[in-house]
Write an enzyme that holds these catalytic residues in place. Sequence first.
Site, mmCIF file in Angstrom:
data_model
loop_
_atom_site.group_PDB
_atom_site.id
_atom_site.type_symbol
_atom_site.label_atom_id
_atom_site.label_comp_id
_atom_site.label_asym_id
_atom_site.label_seq_id
_atom_site.Cartn_x
_atom_site.Cartn_y
_atom_site.Cartn_z
ATOM 1 N N GLU A 176 -1.386 -1.412 -4.933
ATOM 2 C CA GLU A 176 -2.380 -0.924 -4.912
ATOM 3 C C GLU A 176 -2.482 0.553 -6.360
ATOM 4 O OE1 GLU A 176 -5.689 2.326 -3.224
ATOM 5 O OE2 GLU A 176 -4.297 0.842 -1.844
ATOM 6 N N ASP A 227 -2.444 1.106 7.759
ATOM 7 C CA ASP A 227 -1.113 1.147 6.262
ATOM 8 C C ASP A 227 -1.334 -0.521 6.286
ATOM 9 O OD1 ASP A 227 -1.526 3.989 5.253
ATOM 10 O OD2 ASP A 227 -0.376 3.979 6.929
ATOM 11 N N ASP A 253 1.037 -0.937 -0.310
ATOM 12 C CA ASP A 253 -0.070 0.323 0.172
ATOM 13 C C ASP A 253 0.533 1.368 0.150
ATOM 14 O OD1 ASP A 253 -2.748 1.648 0.394
ATOM 15 O OD2 ASP A 253 -1.848 1.769 2.544
#
Length: 178
Positions: free
Chosen positions: A72, A144, A8
């Site tokens: 992502e 996160d 991420d």
Amino acid sequence: MTIILGIDPGSRLTGYGVIEQKGSKCHYLGSGCIRAAGTAAKPRELAERLRLIHDGVAELITQFKPDEFAIEQVFMARNPDSALKLGQARGAAIVAAACADLSVAEYSARQIKQAVVGTGGADKVQVQHMVMSVLKLSQPPQADAADALAVALCHAHTRQSLIRMAGAAQKTVRGRLR
């Protein structure tokens, strides 16, 4: 057995999550954050943060020896400067994966939420809860890190779906050959 490293990305805080997929089951191997921002008294310049992200991801690859890498995609932020920095952070992580000869799978936030929660509009708390549930964690990972684990789970789900589809296609072809 496949080890998946999920990322991420963020220019200040990059989450990571590592899972092992055996068939349709996923097992937690590790998660956390690469903290690149520095301190309030001594913030780091962007170039140094990007180096820390690259080096941190490279170290994770050495430590966990993943077979696959998932990250992502950039979403369009309201602030163009923030979107550019996020893209650069993604690039630093992707280069670390490419240097290790890992293929890179990219997923939108909507795809990740859909795969993990069942709805593309899920919020962070729902994602965190489902990550805990699927991986049988005793406590919630940092936000996160939970997002990075969700990226890895999304990739595992996608892989499993592709394997099932390939098996069904083989059965169809074999049925026609008989």
